[in-house]
Scaffold this motif. Structure first.
Motif, PDB file in Angstrom:
ATOM      1  N   ALA A   1       0.817  -1.188  -0.009  1.00  0.00           N
ATOM      2  CA  ALA A   1       0.071  -0.167   0.165  1.00  0.00           C
ATOM      3  C   ALA A   1       0.918   1.138   0.122  1.00  0.00           C
ATOM      4  CB  ALA A   1      -0.934   0.007   1.200  1.00  0.00           C
ATOM      5  N   ALA A   2       2.261   1.454   0.908  1.00  0.00           N
ATOM      6  CA  ALA A   2       2.792   2.441   0.844  1.00  0.00           C
ATOM      7  C   ALA A   2       3.360   2.700  -0.927  1.00  0.00           C
ATOM      8  CB  ALA A   2       3.874   2.332   1.769  1.00  0.00           C
ATOM      9  N   THR A   3       3.841   1.852  -1.305  1.00  0.00           N
ATOM     10  CA  THR A   3       4.213   1.868  -2.781  1.00  0.00           C
ATOM     11  C   THR A   3       3.154   2.398  -3.632  1.00  0.00           C
ATOM     12  OG1 THR A   3       5.852   0.183  -2.523  1.00  0.00           O
ATOM     13  CG2 THR A   3       5.159   0.826  -4.870  1.00  0.00           C
ATOM     14  N   ARG A   4       1.947   1.963  -3.310  1.00  0.00           N
ATOM     15  CA  ARG A   4       0.732   2.104  -4.277  1.00  0.00           C
ATOM     16  C   ARG A   4       0.461   3.953  -3.807  1.00  0.00           C
ATOM     17  NH1 ARG A   4      -1.473  -2.356  -2.679  1.00  0.00           N
ATOM     18  NH2 ARG A   4      -3.253  -1.064  -1.689  1.00  0.00           N
ATOM     19  N   GLN A   5       0.518   4.262  -2.598  1.00  0.00           N
ATOM     20  CA  GLN A   5       0.263   5.412  -2.001  1.00  0.00           C
ATOM     21  C   GLN A   5       1.362   6.681  -2.674  1.00  0.00           C
ATOM     22  OE1 GLN A   5       0.505   6.252   2.238  1.00  0.00           O
ATOM     23  NE2 GLN A   5      -0.133   8.277   1.729  1.00  0.00           N
TER      24      GLN A   5
END
Length: 198
Positions: A126-130
């Motif tokens: 999720a951090a990468t997508r954010q």
């Protein structure tokens, strides 16, 4: 009382800081943006002819980690050479690992191709997508519109949907505004709905 020309950089700084802080609150309840706003206001009154870069660069030296973090993000949104230099200094010399990391990440964002950022929107983390959604929002254009729409409507993480909505707001097309309005009424997370109100 400051004249309108002197207030313009302060108002612009407020806009960038608001993008950096969002709806975050301090531990004791008030909006986290209030401290840097007070600091920027005081700085604008003490400078002869302040510019937006002067205010944000000065905020990079604030004692509050969150203020420095928001100032770094605001300088990235501006995309100026002077802002980039201030970020390089923060990336190497800030006492906070969080601020150094944010400054480094924000310096790298410009070097990643839009195609790679779109690919990262499908990453498992999720951090990468954010981060990808935030980076695409900095390059807000019609080319990335459909990817940000899909991310704003379908991602499982609220923080990714919020980042995508900020990008859609920067694009500002009728389709982007329709998705933002839809998120305002349909997203199950209050955080995302608050982002859609901006």
């Amino acid at each position: 009382r400051a004249d309108v020309e002197k207030q313009a950089p302060l108002l612009e700084a407020i806009t960038y800081l608001r993008d950096g802080y969002g709806d975050r609150r301090r531990k004791n309840g008030p909006l986290a943006i209030l401290h840097p706003l007070r600091t920027a206001a005081l700085l604008s009154h003490t400078m002869e002819a302040p510019t937006i870069l002067d205010l944000l660069s000065a905020l990079l030296h604030d004692k509050e980690e969150s203020v420095r973090h928001a100032a770094a993000w605001a300088l990235v949104l501006m995309g100026s050479d002077r802002g980039e230099q201030a970020l390089k200094t923060a990336a190497s010399k800030d006492p906070s690992e969080k601020v150094r990391l944010a400054a480094r990440k924000n310096l790298v964002i410009d070097k990643v191709s839009p195609d790679e950022l779109v690919r990262q929107l499908s990453d498992d983390a999720a951090a990468t997508r954010q981060d990808a959604a935030e980076a695409l929002s900095l390059r807000a254009s019609g080319k990335v519109l459909n990817y940000l729409i899909r991310s704003a409507m379908c991602d499982s993480e609220a923080r990714v949907r919020s980042a995508s909505l900020r990008g859609l707001a920067r694009i500002g097309s009728p389709m982007a505004h329709s998705v933002i309005r839809l998120s305002l009424y349909r997203d199950p997370e209050p955080r995302v709905r608050r982002t859609a109100m901006v």
